[in-house]
Design a protein around this motif. Structure first.
Motif, PDB file in Angstrom:
ATOM      1  N   TYR A 125       0.807  -1.218   0.000  1.00 29.97           N
ATOM      2  CA  TYR A 125       0.000   0.000   0.000  1.00 29.97           C
ATOM      3  C   TYR A 125       0.844   1.273   0.000  1.00 29.97           C
ATOM      4  O   TYR A 125       0.471   2.264  -0.623  1.00 29.97           O
ATOM      5  N   LEU A 135       1.277   1.304  -4.125  1.00 35.66           N
ATOM      6  CA  LEU A 135       0.159   2.203  -4.398  1.00 35.66           C
ATOM      7  C   LEU A 135       0.441   3.652  -4.027  1.00 35.66           C
ATOM      8  O   LEU A 135      -0.284   4.554  -4.443  1.00 35.66           O
ATOM      9  N   LEU A 169       0.322   5.161  -1.025  1.00 37.28           N
ATOM     10  CA  LEU A 169      -0.453   5.761   0.063  1.00 37.28           C
ATOM     11  C   LEU A 169       0.475   6.135   1.212  1.00 37.28           C
ATOM     12  O   LEU A 169       1.549   5.559   1.378  1.00 37.28           O
ATOM     13  N   GLY A 229      -5.019   8.366   1.692  1.00 39.53           N
ATOM     14  CA  GLY A 229      -4.870   8.498   0.253  1.00 39.53           C
ATOM     15  C   GLY A 229      -6.121   9.037  -0.384  1.00 39.53           C
ATOM     16  O   GLY A 229      -7.211   8.498  -0.180  1.00 39.53           O
ATOM     17  N   GLY A 230      -5.990  10.116  -1.103  1.00 36.63           N
ATOM     18  CA  GLY A 230      -7.130  10.684  -1.802  1.00 36.63           C
ATOM     19  C   GLY A 230      -8.240  11.146  -0.889  1.00 36.63           C
ATOM     20  O   GLY A 230      -9.411  11.119  -1.259  1.00 36.63           O
ATOM     21  N   THR A 232      -9.174   9.722   1.886  1.00 40.07           N
ATOM     22  CA  THR A 232      -9.801   8.604   2.597  1.00 40.07           C
ATOM     23  C   THR A 232      -8.787   7.935   3.507  1.00 40.07           C
ATOM     24  O   THR A 232      -7.635   7.750   3.136  1.00 40.07           O
ATOM     25  N   LEU A 234     -12.533  -2.433  -2.273  1.00 35.61           N
ATOM     26  CA  LEU A 234     -12.015  -1.069  -2.211  1.00 35.61           C
ATOM     27  C   LEU A 234     -11.606  -0.657  -3.617  1.00 35.61           C
ATOM     28  O   LEU A 234     -11.067  -1.470  -4.379  1.00 35.61           O
ATOM     29  N   GLY A 235     -11.860   0.597  -3.977  1.00 33.89           N
ATOM     30  CA  GLY A 235     -11.492   1.064  -5.306  1.00 33.89           C
ATOM     31  C   GLY A 235     -11.159   2.539  -5.324  1.00 33.89           C
ATOM     32  O   GLY A 235     -11.485   3.269  -4.382  1.00 33.89           O
ATOM     33  N   TRP A 236     -10.527   2.959  -6.407  1.00 32.16           N
ATOM     34  CA  TRP A 236     -10.123   4.343  -6.588  1.00 32.16           C
ATOM     35  C   TRP A 236     -10.598   4.841  -7.936  1.00 32.16           C
ATOM     36  O   TRP A 236     -10.526   4.124  -8.939  1.00 32.16           O
ATOM     37  N   VAL A 295      -9.709   7.233 -10.931  1.00 32.78           N
ATOM     38  CA  VAL A 295      -8.479   7.811 -11.467  1.00 32.78           C
ATOM     39  C   VAL A 295      -8.792   8.548 -12.768  1.00 32.78           C
ATOM     40  O   VAL A 295      -9.727   8.184 -13.479  1.00 32.78           O
ATOM     41  N   LEU A 297      -9.783   0.020 -10.032  1.00 32.53           N
ATOM     42  CA  LEU A 297      -9.558   1.365 -10.544  1.00 32.53           C
ATOM     43  C   LEU A 297     -10.733   1.673 -11.473  1.00 32.53           C
ATOM     44  O   LEU A 297     -11.173   0.793 -12.227  1.00 32.53           O
TER      45      LEU A 297
END
Length: 117
Positions: A16, A20, A22, A36-37, A39, A57-59, A61, A113
């Motif tokens: 992570y 990633l 974070l 991150g972002g 959150t 969990l997702g992001w 982008v 993503l």
């Protein structure tokens, strides 16, 4: 705050934080807390668990192809689901035009993503 289970917090931190990108805000022996972002993600140490077959969990982008290429440089493999119609890289375009790709963390938690159309 989002929660994820991990059987190995050291391995999770490497993924992570190192892969990633974070930021670790705390690590206390019970959990790894990441930012991150906007959150907070709490990766909680568990003795055992069964990974779920759905995204946990997702992001979102702005450029999914670019992020996928960056993650692939860190040996992240994208999941291809039978019958989904994903491209060779594992990228799926939803009927509304959103583009989505899935990958797993070291504990096999399914992550995603999304690039909105």
């Amino acid at each position: 705050m989002a929660f994820l289970p991990s059987t190995d917090p050291v391995r999770s931190r490497a993924f992570y934080e190192g892969v990633l990108g974070l930021t670790v805000s705390a690590s206390d022996g019970f959990a790894l807390v990441l930012e991150g972002g906007g959150t907070t993600i709490r990766v909680t140490q568990v003795e055992t668990f069964e990974p779920q077959p759905f995204t946990v969990l997702g992001w979102v982008v702005p450029d999914i192809a670019q992020v996928m290429a960056q993650l692939a440089q860190h040996s992240v493999e994208f999941v291809v689901f039978e019958g989904m119609g994903q491209d060779a890289d594992g990228l799926w375009t939803a009927p509304g035009g959103h583009r989505i790709a899935w990958f797993k963390d070291p504990d096999a938690n399914l992550l995603s993503l999304t690039q909105y159309a």
